[in-house]
Design a protein around this motif. Structure first.
Motif: not given
Length: 302
Positions: A158-160, A143, A286, A255, A233-235, A101
């Protein structure tokens, strides 16, 4: 009959894709040729490796056992025939999409600076283990759940999850979404390397249908065209752009854990250093949970 590498590659492609047609496309062969090669291998071994039916294809117990042996054998032969020979071996790191990401560029720059004698090659390979199970890479950022006994994995971050929706659509106007907001929608899913299936939703709020796509580019195009929405995912919003796709945070989606995986039997000597560096990069750089996904447009993932 003598078993050749093409028999192993064919079987592993079928096992990876779970479908004769997709395996044939991956190998650039005809469907009859793939079926014929599989039958030859099964005849030689004297066991059925794949159960075929009208609706699905699955490995038998013997097929599951043979899968690891075939992957190991192919990887060993591939390495033995590598013309690089005794030259310093690069660390090949696979990923199906998004890599690490927003941390990817920092990871690559720091590796180049801190490990100049060990080249790192980042390779995008659109399959479940990003080429790791077949020995095409030494490690992979994944993932998806790693279930093969031949592979080892360690968590990195961990990604949301975020929704990917057509720009200008009803859902694109919200600051956040919930899983229930997908009810009645068509969801684009990538069964090859994606992390989304309809099983993520309770039955009563499940989206209307899934639109299967073959790769990330098709996933993005389907959403931009208004044919479906997606969950990723948020990436992904931080890595690529794609016109016509807007990302919105999803507040109640489970997540996704990003792991670094490698083969248990033949680990590259630089893997421990990569794991340590990846964790340090994530800890040092982060971003706030959820990032800026709500206002980003375009990405990769599924």
């Amino acid at each position: 009959m003598t078993v050749e590498l093409r028999h192993l590659r064919c079987f592993l492609a079928i096992a990876e894709e779970g479908n004769i047609t997709r395996a044939a496309e991956k190998l650039h062969l005809s469907q009859p040729a793939v079926s014929r090669t599989l039958r030859q291998l099964e005849t030689h071994l004297g066991v059925r490796l794949v159960e075929r039916s009208t609706h699905k294809l699955a490995l038998t117990t013997q097929g599951e056992r043979f899968r690891e042996r075939a992957a190991t054998a192919l990887a060993v032969v591939t390495e033995a025939l590598d013309p690089a020979g005794v030259r310093p071996s690069p660390l090949r790191v696979g990923h199906a999409w998004a890599a690490l990401g927003p941390h990817t560029a920092t990871l690559l720059r720091r590796w180049e600076r801190e490990h100049p004698g060990s080249p790192l090659e980042l390779l995008r390979i659109d399959e479940r283990t990003a080429g790791l199970a077949e020995g095409r890479v030494d490690a992979a950022l994944l993932r998806a759940k790693v279930q093969a006994r031949a592979l080892v994995s360690e968590p990195v971050l961990t990604e949301r999850r975020v929704a990917a929706v057509p720009t200008g659509s009803r859902l694109a106007g919200y600051r956040t979404l919930s899983m229930a907001d997908f009810t009645g929608e068509t969801v684009a899913v990538n069964p090859v390397s994606g992390v989304t299936t309809l099983d993520l939703w309770p039955v009563r709020t499940r989206p209307t249908r899934a639109l299967e796509v073959a790769n990330t580019d098709d996933w993005l195009a389907a959403i931009a065209a208004g044919r479906a929405v997606g969950l990723t995912t948020s990436a992904t919003p931080s890595v690529h752009t794609y016109p016509g796709v807007t990302f919105v945070p999803v507040t109640d989606a489970p997540p996704i854990e990003v792991v670094l995986a490698w083969r248990r039997d033949r680990p590259h000597p630089a893997v421990p250093s990569l794991l340590a560096l990846a964790r340090d990069v994530v800890a040092t750089h982060s971003t706030p949970p959820g990032g800026r996904a709500g206002c980003a447009k375009g990405t990769m993932g599924a």
